[in-house]
Design an enzyme around this catalytic site. Structure first.
Site, mmCIF file in Angstrom:
data_model
loop_
_atom_site.group_PDB
_atom_site.id
_atom_site.type_symbol
_atom_site.label_atom_id
_atom_site.label_comp_id
_atom_site.label_asym_id
_atom_site.label_seq_id
_atom_site.Cartn_x
_atom_site.Cartn_y
_atom_site.Cartn_z
ATOM 1 N N THR B 86 -17.860 47.561 -2.564
ATOM 2 C CA THR B 86 -17.686 47.779 -1.128
ATOM 3 C C THR B 86 -18.354 49.058 -0.656
ATOM 4 O O THR B 86 -18.905 49.110 0.440
ATOM 5 C CB THR B 86 -16.183 47.813 -0.791
ATOM 6 O OG1 THR B 86 -15.600 46.592 -1.238
ATOM 7 C CG2 THR B 86 -15.951 47.954 0.689
ATOM 8 N N THR B 162 -13.956 48.637 -6.620
ATOM 9 C CA THR B 162 -12.672 49.185 -7.064
ATOM 10 C C THR B 162 -11.933 48.255 -8.032
ATOM 11 O O THR B 162 -11.077 48.716 -8.788
ATOM 12 C CB THR B 162 -11.757 49.469 -5.853
ATOM 13 O OG1 THR B 162 -11.591 48.268 -5.094
ATOM 14 C CG2 THR B 162 -12.360 50.543 -4.970
ATOM 15 N N ASP B 163 -12.251 46.972 -8.025
ATOM 16 C CA ASP B 163 -11.484 46.009 -8.845
ATOM 17 C C ASP B 163 -11.414 46.405 -10.315
ATOM 18 O O ASP B 163 -10.349 46.325 -10.935
ATOM 19 C CB ASP B 163 -12.107 44.609 -8.752
ATOM 20 C CG ASP B 163 -11.509 43.786 -7.625
ATOM 21 O OD1 ASP B 163 -11.210 44.381 -6.563
ATOM 22 O OD2 ASP B 163 -11.359 42.559 -7.785
ATOM 23 N N LYS B 239 -5.707 50.971 -10.716
ATOM 24 C CA LYS B 239 -5.626 50.481 -9.340
ATOM 25 C C LYS B 239 -4.281 49.796 -9.180
ATOM 26 O O LYS B 239 -4.062 48.716 -9.723
ATOM 27 C CB LYS B 239 -6.777 49.513 -9.051
ATOM 28 C CG LYS B 239 -6.787 48.993 -7.618
ATOM 29 C CD LYS B 239 -8.024 48.153 -7.315
ATOM 30 C CE LYS B 239 -7.953 47.615 -5.896
ATOM 31 N NZ LYS B 239 -9.158 46.841 -5.514
#
Lengths: 413, 413
Positions: B86, B162-163, B239
């Site tokens: 992203t 970020t995953d 996360k």
């Protein structure tokens, strides 16, 4: 010195005073402290003084199989159901470690603090370490809880190993409509350790089981202190630490309530179902051919072969609910072959949303069901239940049944 | 109105003032605000006033392929490496959703706030959503970071989805000895959304990359506010939320440090490796035939068939490190056949200890290696690395290499 003597034991700057109990190991002294705790003390380098002989008739107590507490018509009746685990265990003299070997009556005897709070009924459903829990035992447990409530219990306490307590609490949340509290509790430290949490957890669970509530709850230490237990909704709780006494946490919210140990007060902080607001009912069918698979980078698509032909599959994806793009077609095949596939997130917090990124939209096209903000383990249990009890499992999976899905607060949560 | 015009847009009680950029969708206005943020505004019901025409030559900027920032010998040189995600993405005009399509130079152009902080070098290693990250890309990334540092970069910022950022950060933590900071950052909200975190995360990461530190870090929002980024050690971060901007948390400790966005100050709270304390080195071999399997109740022992013949297997067990007793013999067979099996806990917090309960001791007898308090994902990456780089992977797995194992503080943690 003999079992039944009142003793003072000094060892390594610590002093223990209480009644000497029969020891299960030759290397160990077991002393019942005045507060009700049993303490195991290494006999080596212990200095023991007998304060009074034979204050307690151990033989007599051990052969006494009548109820520990006499029936008091002014008190509620709480059913204690044991499934095994540390809270119902003692030190195994063969190996020196903990193994499950108590029934509910033993637990009552081990926790004098429970006296005077309720009339008790005891029942053993299983005697297993909770890593060995299965959907079949969940069904036996649900039936036992149902029977106890049908037979007049004003509340139920389920003693359970902590490893998989959240799964069993979820299972009963879906299988049972209860008009009274069903309170799971356990112990992170065995009864023979000074730091054991079993007495406070048991006492607080009984208080919670007497409360004006009709939910399946988990009652465990709220902090490392011995003052408060937290009450977690069964479908939203998670064991988040291997060893801390306050290992259990509600994910994404404050706990539903708490029990003040000294004040014997139960307080609810959020909306909950009050006692009697629903009729007792049991829907205990489970489709056990359901699996949970956690995706991590480097995992080959052949991992999905294990799910081939299964009735249901919960994926624990990354972020908003993703797996490697290479998995999408294979997932589509599983769906086409009749497997219900639900996406959850290994983030644990937050909601799955597969409409934002390419991978997610491709997964939706392949036929996955977004698991909202359900915890992955809860989603697995719910999928077992939905496949066996709903005409439309896909819709059921996205509707809250037992507080497992929280309302959207802001668009991105 | 035309791209390049200075405009004021009013919509739903909000007012935006800035330069109109070319829009990627007909339904959307994109405005570069004075702070550097790009905002996407629904054109429907928007009231647009042109304040000044053609203040900005969009065409000229778009065709300009020279460096955005001129070289300043007084500033450190920071290398920006893009892997996709992203933070390096914009709205895909075909579908209306986010897809990766920026290179590092585009990111610099999109974040004017980066100017004056450093000299920049940009490099694209991959352009993938991070759920598609693989051990092969980790190796390319490690090589690129190594090359950048060898060629004089005073710090490296890795832009990453970020995953799976925590897995890549772990991989580089094991593969690389770095004398300068290697800072992973990403974005939970894309640049065209008013709540985007990409500018602050990018700026704070550059500040962190300039700091007196020599570790692999993850730099992301510390709270929902736009004031501070947390610096997490790459091997201890997770996360923990699907969508919150402060989704990343250090497990079992405070973050290593933080970056104050306005004050441009980097502070470390715990012990860390200072800049230059280790020589640059790369050990980028990985045994990718390693899997992670999460155990949940009801999971059949046949799930282990997938691990048959693999070089390594990380189990994500319950509690202190358990699986169903029925699994123990099969695990013993895998070990006997040459699979290195490491036990971790799905609790995430706390340490594995298989010496307390029967199941655990049986697992130790079967040959599992206790994964201490390593996060399961970190343990998977470390096992890939250990099998390829250590003569004694079992011992390596239990020794801290990159902060992935914390010292025991109290006996039961």
């Amino acid at each position: 010195m003999n079992p039944g003597d009142r003793v003072r034991v000094e060892r390594a700057d610590e002093t223990y005073e209480g009644v000497l109990l029969p020891s299960t190991t030759p290397d160990n002294l077991v002393v019942k402290l005045d507060g009700g705790y049993n303490v195991g003390i290494d006999r080596d380098q212990s200095d023991v003084e007998v304060l009074e002989s034979e204050v307690y008739d151990i033989e007599d107590e051990e052969s006494d199989d009548s109820s520990v507490v006499e029936f008091d018509p002014d008190l509620p009746t709480i059913s204690l159901i044991s499934t095994g685990g540390t809270i119902a265990s003692t030190v195994d003299y063969r190996t020196g470690a903990v193994t499950a070997q108590f029934d509910a009556k033993d637990v009552l005897r081990a926790v004098p603090d429970l006296a005077g709070r309720a009339n008790y009924r005891g029942r053993v459903v299983a005697n297993i370490l909770s890593e060995n829990m299965t959907p079949d035992v969940w069904r036996e447990l649900a039936q036992a809880v149902y029977d106890e409530i049908a037979n007049g219990a004003d509340g139920v306490v389920v003693m359970h190993g902590t490893d998989t307590m959240q799964f069993s609490a979820s299972a009963l949340s879906f299988m049972l409509d209860t008009p009274v509290p069903v309170v799971f509790t356990g112990s992170q430290r065995s009864a023979d350790r000074p730091s054991s949490d079993n007495v406070m957890n048991a006492v607080c669970s009984v208080e919670a089981a007497k409360a004006d509530c009709a939910e399946v709850l988990v009652c465990m230490h709220a902090s490392e202190s011995d003052d408060t237990c937290a009450l977690h909704r069964g479908t939203r709780v998670r064991k988040n630490h291997t060893s801390r006494r306050d290992a259990f946490e509600t994910i994404g919210a404050e706990p539903l309530g708490e029990v003040d140990y000294d004040a014997e007060e139960v307080t609810f902080r959020r909306e909950y179902d009050e006692r009697g607001t629903q009729e007792l009912a049991l829907a205990d069918d489970l489709e056990s051919d359901v699996e949970l698979l956690k995706f991590t980078p480097g995992m080959g698509v052949e991992a999905l072969d294990y799910a081939d032909g299964k009735a249901g599959l919960v994926l624990e994806g990354t972020g908003l609910g993703h797996v490697h793009s290479d998995w999408v077609d294979r997932i589509g095949e599983l769906v086409d072959d009749g497997t219900t596939v639900v996406m959850t997130s290994q983030c644990l917090g937050g909601r799955v949303c597969d409409r934002v990124y390419d991978t997610g939209r491709d997964l939706l096209d392949a036929g996955i069901i977004e698991g909202e903000d359900m915890l992955p383990g809860t989603a697995k249990v719910k999928l077992m239940w939905s496949l066996a009890n709903s005409d439309d499992p896909a819709t059921t999976m996205q509707e809250p049944i037992a507080g497992e899905i929280t309302e959207r607060s802001v668009p991105w949560e």
